[in-house]
Design a protein around this motif. Structure first.
Motif, mmCIF file in Angstrom:
data_model
loop_
_atom_site.group_PDB
_atom_site.id
_atom_site.type_symbol
_atom_site.label_atom_id
_atom_site.label_comp_id
_atom_site.label_asym_id
_atom_site.label_seq_id
_atom_site.Cartn_x
_atom_site.Cartn_y
_atom_site.Cartn_z
ATOM 1 N N TYR A 64 -10.612 -0.966 1.975
ATOM 2 C CA TYR A 64 -9.489 -1.754 2.145
ATOM 3 C C TYR A 64 -10.216 -3.382 2.030
ATOM 4 O O TYR A 64 -9.204 -4.027 1.878
ATOM 5 N N ALA A 102 0.400 -4.543 -3.365
ATOM 6 C CA ALA A 102 -0.973 -3.937 -3.421
ATOM 7 C C ALA A 102 -0.589 -2.423 -3.309
ATOM 8 O O ALA A 102 -1.210 -1.536 -2.508
ATOM 9 N N GLY A 145 -10.015 -8.109 -0.423
ATOM 10 C CA GLY A 145 -9.571 -7.014 -0.952
ATOM 11 C C GLY A 145 -8.105 -6.250 -0.778
ATOM 12 O O GLY A 145 -7.254 -7.345 -0.523
ATOM 13 N N HIS A 146 -8.180 -4.871 -0.582
ATOM 14 C CA HIS A 146 -6.622 -4.233 -0.450
ATOM 15 C C HIS A 146 -5.973 -4.899 0.717
ATOM 16 O O HIS A 146 -4.767 -5.001 0.698
ATOM 17 N N ASP A 147 -6.697 -5.173 1.924
ATOM 18 C CA ASP A 147 -6.183 -5.485 3.250
ATOM 19 C C ASP A 147 -5.457 -7.058 2.941
ATOM 20 O O ASP A 147 -4.802 -7.546 3.947
ATOM 21 N N SER A 148 -5.551 -7.569 1.815
ATOM 22 C CA SER A 148 -4.827 -8.827 1.681
ATOM 23 C C SER A 148 -3.694 -9.172 2.232
ATOM 24 O O SER A 148 -3.284 -10.201 2.527
ATOM 25 N N ASP A 160 -8.681 -6.436 -4.814
ATOM 26 C CA ASP A 160 -8.372 -5.035 -4.388
ATOM 27 C C ASP A 160 -8.931 -3.846 -5.491
ATOM 28 O O ASP A 160 -8.202 -3.833 -6.569
ATOM 29 N N SER A 190 -13.425 -5.935 0.164
ATOM 30 C CA SER A 190 -13.942 -6.461 -1.063
ATOM 31 C C SER A 190 -15.483 -6.515 -0.612
ATOM 32 O O SER A 190 -15.939 -6.877 0.362
ATOM 33 N N SER A 209 0.814 -1.418 -0.059
ATOM 34 C CA SER A 209 0.011 0.001 0.062
ATOM 35 C C SER A 209 0.950 1.346 -0.104
ATOM 36 O O SER A 209 1.647 1.317 -0.918
ATOM 37 N N SER A 263 -0.227 -7.943 -7.029
ATOM 38 C CA SER A 263 -1.430 -7.315 -6.739
ATOM 39 C C SER A 263 -2.415 -8.567 -6.222
ATOM 40 O O SER A 263 -2.067 -9.806 -6.335
#
Length: 371
Positions: free
Chosen positions: A227, A174, A348-351, A316, A229, A150, A312
């Motif tokens: 953050y 990410a 999602g992004h927090d993966s 996300d 999905s 991030s 990625s």
């Protein structure tokens, strides 16, 4: 220290010289709070710099002193883990502008009062300048790798572009080479929530004892949605009610997802400074690596000899795979050695912070090359 010792304590360093900033100002004195895991070898060649995300800090693999929770990447960093502290000397520093010991708006200025909104506006590149100054003070000329997810990935990219001689490898997870209009829009909602809180007091709330906690909580709630999905939210909460059998026909937290977001917002105010949130989100919004290098992203990496890995996640939507691919294409155009993988995960992004075994394998494999 040969492992990620839970008793590790913050270390502090005051930079020996003023820090030049992209705004044209300079910052002095600059204090950096950081933590170290693992032993630096005699050749000083096994250091890994891990860069944290927006609301992260230096408590990478040891308990957070305020929340008591495990370090934000404790599952990734430690003896025998993908970032193996039996092999690597791992450094994680709190970015400038933040609130866990490095210089930021809550720090005391020369007049004995908190900087508050007098603190200069900073950029991702300014954060990296401070980290490079820390490496200089620690006597580390070249990193084995710089790693970040991030906003941490933005720092890793910035270090590779602006200090190409400082790292042999760059692992970006990410992340993106610039903030999109959508990213900026979400951050602006959060900033306006903070500044609309009557307790913000133009940023001068430190003496009052209580800051704009309601505004900061709303900012965190809005950001936290980005953050996650839709798949993850549906699987975890769906439309299930919270501790009740029927709807209240009111505005309490009827749904589990509402209760979850309120908890995330309120708990965040216990550990983070509202002004720091303003400054760091602004730094992210200003980030545009191509713009910094004449408008062509490939030119940002023209001097780099590092090998790169971009990761990625398919769910996300904050920093979608297309953003990582744009960096990969730029690296290919500049002749850099680069690998890329899109991983499947429902979070999602927090993966990058959660249990994704495929990520563990990628990190361990990439960092293990050349050791």
């Amino acid at each position: 220290m040969g492992e990620a010792d839970p008793a590790v304590r913050d270390q502090r360093l005051t930079l020996p010289a003023p820090l030049p900033l992209d705004s044209g100002q300079s910052l002095a004195p600059v204090e950096i709070a950081y933590q170290i895991y693992g032993t630096l070898n005699d050749a000083r060649s096994n250091a890994i710099l891990v860069c944290h995300a927006l609301t992260g800090d230096q408590h990478l693999a040891s308990p957070h002193p305020i929340t008591g929770k495990p370090g934000w990447w404790a599952r990734m960093v430690g003896p025998g883990k993908p970032i193996d502290t039996n092999r690597f000397h791992v450094i994680c520093a709190n970015v400038i502008g933040s609130c866990m010991g490095s210089s930021g708006p809550a720090s005391i200025a020369a007049d004995g009062k908190p900087w508050a909104m007098r603190f200069p506006v900073i950029t991702i590149r300014d954060m990296v300048r401070a980290q490079v100054a820390l490496l200089d003070a620690l006597g580390i000329a070249r990193l084995h790798a710089v790693v970040g997810g991030s906003m941490g990935g933005m720092q890793a990219l910035s270090l590779a572009a602006n200090f190409p001689e400082r790292s042999a490898a760059v692992l970006v997870i990410a992340s993106a080479p610039r903030h999109s209009a959508q990213n900026i829009a979400f951050h602006e909602v959060g900033r306006q929530a903070i500044m609309a809180d009557p307790k913000w007091l133009g940023g001068d709330y430190y003496a009052a004892g209580k800051g704009p906690e309601a505004g900061l909580a709303v900012a965190r709630m809005a950001a936290h949605i980005t953050y996650l999905s839709e798949q993850g939210l549906t699987e975890k909460f769906g439309r299930r009610l919270q501790d009740r059998a029927t709807k209240t026909f009111g505005f309490d937290a009827d749904f589990q997802v509402e209760s979850y977001l309120r908890h995330q917002g309120l708990s965040f105010t216990d550990r983070f400074d509202a002004n720091s949130y303003l400054y760091i989100t602004r730094a992210m919004d200003y980030f545009d690596l191509a713009e910094e290098h004449g408008g062509r992203l490939a030119d940002a990496f023209a001097a780099s000899t590092a090998r790169f890995c971009l990761v990625s996640f398919d769910t996300d939507w904050l920093y979608p795979t297309a953003e990582s691919r744009s960096v990969v294409h730029a690296l290919n155009a500049s002749g850099a050695a680069v690998s890329f993988v899109e991983l499947s995960a429902p979070f999602g992004h927090d993966s990058f912070l959660l249990d994704v075994p495929a990520l563990d394998r990628v990190v361990a494999g990439f960092l293990g090359i050349g050791t």
